[in-house]
Write an enzyme that holds these catalytic residues in place. Structure first.
Site, PDB file in Angstrom:
ATOM      1  N   ASP A   1       0.850  -1.192   0.000  1.00 23.00           N
ATOM      2  CA  ASP A   1       0.000   0.000   0.000  1.00 23.00           C
ATOM      3  C   ASP A   1       0.884   1.240   0.000  1.00 23.00           C
ATOM      4  O   ASP A   1       1.643   1.474   0.941  1.00 23.00           O
ATOM      5  CB  ASP A   1      -0.916   0.011   1.222  1.00 23.00           C
ATOM      6  CG  ASP A   1      -1.852   1.209   1.179  1.00 23.00           C
ATOM      7  OD1 ASP A   1      -2.832   1.160   0.425  1.00 23.00           O
ATOM      8  OD2 ASP A   1      -1.577   2.208   1.886  1.00 23.00           O
TER       9      ASP A   1
ATOM     10  N   TYR B   1       3.231   9.990   0.650  1.00 18.90           N
ATOM     11  CA  TYR B   1       4.223   9.384   1.542  1.00 18.90           C
ATOM     12  C   TYR B   1       5.650   9.759   1.153  1.00 18.90           C
ATOM     13  O   TYR B   1       6.585   9.547   1.919  1.00 18.90           O
ATOM     14  CB  TYR B   1       4.083   7.864   1.556  1.00 18.90           C
ATOM     15  CG  TYR B   1       2.725   7.352   1.992  1.00 18.90           C
ATOM     16  CD1 TYR B   1       1.800   8.185   2.624  1.00 18.90           C
ATOM     17  CD2 TYR B   1       2.358   6.030   1.754  1.00 18.90           C
ATOM     18  CE1 TYR B   1       0.557   7.704   3.002  1.00 18.90           C
ATOM     19  CE2 TYR B   1       1.120   5.550   2.132  1.00 18.90           C
ATOM     20  CZ  TYR B   1       0.217   6.385   2.748  1.00 18.90           C
ATOM     21  OH  TYR B   1      -1.015   5.906   3.113  1.00 18.90           O
TER      22      TYR B   1
ATOM     23  N   LYS C   1      -2.297   6.320  -4.401  1.00 17.33           N
ATOM     24  CA  LYS C   1      -3.410   7.231  -4.154  1.00 17.33           C
ATOM     25  C   LYS C   1      -3.109   8.612  -4.731  1.00 17.33           C
ATOM     26  O   LYS C   1      -1.981   9.104  -4.606  1.00 17.33           O
ATOM     27  CB  LYS C   1      -3.668   7.361  -2.645  1.00 17.33           C
ATOM     28  CG  LYS C   1      -3.784   6.012  -1.935  1.00 17.33           C
ATOM     29  CD  LYS C   1      -3.905   6.171  -0.433  1.00 17.33           C
ATOM     30  CE  LYS C   1      -3.724   4.842   0.264  1.00 17.33           C
ATOM     31  NZ  LYS C   1      -2.309   4.449   0.403  1.00 17.33           N
TER      32      LYS C   1
ATOM     33  N   HIS D   1      -7.288   9.817  -2.236  1.00 15.47           N
ATOM     34  CA  HIS D   1      -6.781   9.662  -0.871  1.00 15.47           C
ATOM     35  C   HIS D   1      -7.688  10.299   0.184  1.00 15.47           C
ATOM     36  O   HIS D   1      -7.916   9.715   1.248  1.00 15.47           O
ATOM     37  CB  HIS D   1      -5.370  10.265  -0.787  1.00 15.47           C
ATOM     38  CG  HIS D   1      -4.538   9.689   0.309  1.00 15.47           C
ATOM     39  ND1 HIS D   1      -3.162   9.606   0.235  1.00 15.47           N
ATOM     40  CD2 HIS D   1      -4.868   9.165   1.508  1.00 15.47           C
ATOM     41  CE1 HIS D   1      -2.694   9.051   1.344  1.00 15.47           C
ATOM     42  NE2 HIS D   1      -3.709   8.788   2.137  1.00 15.47           N
TER      43      HIS D   1
END
Length: 313
Positions: free
Chosen positions: A46, A51, A76, A109
């Protein structure tokens, strides 16, 4: 060892029930974690643009030697790329960073949009914090209104072009999911939301089940992003773990899997990555004791309230 349980998406694709989360992983840690996880039979990763580590995920995949077609990879689209002309640029940025030709699953997201700091063509593969959180003159995040349906229609085009195999949502409530369902050509395949023993969201999970939308639990152990005590440290969880000779984390993961939802615990520690993959079935008595913790209704992750000055949930 994992029991090998899977979820079948409404596209027919199979998703390994237990995956590796990559949120909040420090530089170089995620590369090592991904490599180790894949070498130890994880097949579900994931990821997300926000990130800022998808390039390191790619390194870990390459170093593992596991073929691409054996791994289910999610990413996302971030809040800055909700306008229709930005969605493909976001997807291509993640594909470039991850060194992939396609994503197995691509999610919106958050149901919150930010005014982008760059043009679509200037979207970097790995963003800066300034890219991700553009600010207004008063210092607040530059939130803007973009209908989720506008973003969704651009997501559907990604499926048409073969850039992604399936599309879905993250952090959407029932009302917001229904809005997409009422206006979509391709139905959402997945909803990813915060789920753990202290936040079980049964109505939301049941709504998704009725609409053939699979569910993934993030933060299945709780998290302390905003300094709250994690549910994994709760005495009831600890007592059940001790009785079963399991870790509290394993108990929380088993609880999520037993509810029929995918679960993506994050760790960069080899022993915990291995431990989190030790899938097992809880006795009904223990499952029910954990289920009672849902009365607490503790949400650990609400950046709308904590950071973005907007209501999400």
């Amino acid at each position: 060892m994992s029991l090998g349980r899977t979820l079948t998406l409404n596209t027919g694709a199979k998703l390994p029930l237990v995956g590796l989360g990559t949120w909040l992983s420090q530089p170089d840690e995620v590369r090592k974690a991904v490599k180790y996880a894949l070498e130890n039979n994880y097949r579900h990763l994931d990821c997300a643009y926000v990130y800022r580590n998808e390039d390191e995920v790619a390194q870990g995949i390459r170093e593992s030697g596991v073929p691409r077609d054996q791994i289910f990879i999610t990413s996302k689209v971030w809040n800055t790329h909700h306008r229709k002309e930005y969605v493909k640029a976001a997807c291509k940025a993640s594909l470039k960073a991850l060194d992939l030709k396609y994503l197995d699953l691509y999610l919106i997201h958050w149901p919150v949009s930010f005014a982008p700091a760059r043009t679509p063509e200037e979207t970097p593969a790995v963003p800066t914090l300034e890219d991700l959180f553009p600010k207004k003159e008063n210092g607040e995040v530059a939130v803007e209104e973009v209908d989720a349906v506008e973003t969704w229609k651009a997501m559907e085009e990604l499926v048409d072009e073969g850039l992604v195999k399936a599309i879905g949502l993250s952090n959407f409530n029932i009302e917001k999911i229904q809005h997409v369902l009422d206006n979509c050509r391709i139905r959402p395949s997945m909803l990813q939301v915060e789920l753990h023993p202290a936040l079980q969201q049964p109505e939301l999970v049941e709504f998704c089940k009725k609409n053939e939308i699979a569910v993934t639990a993030y933060s299945p152990l709780g998290n302390n992003v905003y300094g709250q005590d994690r549910i994994v440290d709760d005495p009831i969880i600890k007592s059940i773990a001790e009785k079963l000779n399991k870790s509290p984390a394993q108990v929380c993961i088993a609880f999520a899997a037993q509810r029929g939802v995918s679960v993506i615990p994050k760790s960069v520690t080899p022993s915990r990555i291995t431990e989190n993959f030790q899938d097992f079935i809880l006795e009904q008595e223990d499952f029910d004791a954990i289920a009672k913790l849902g009365e607490r209704n503790v949400r650990y992750n609400d950046p709308g309230t904590e950071e973005w000055n907007c209501k999400i949930f």
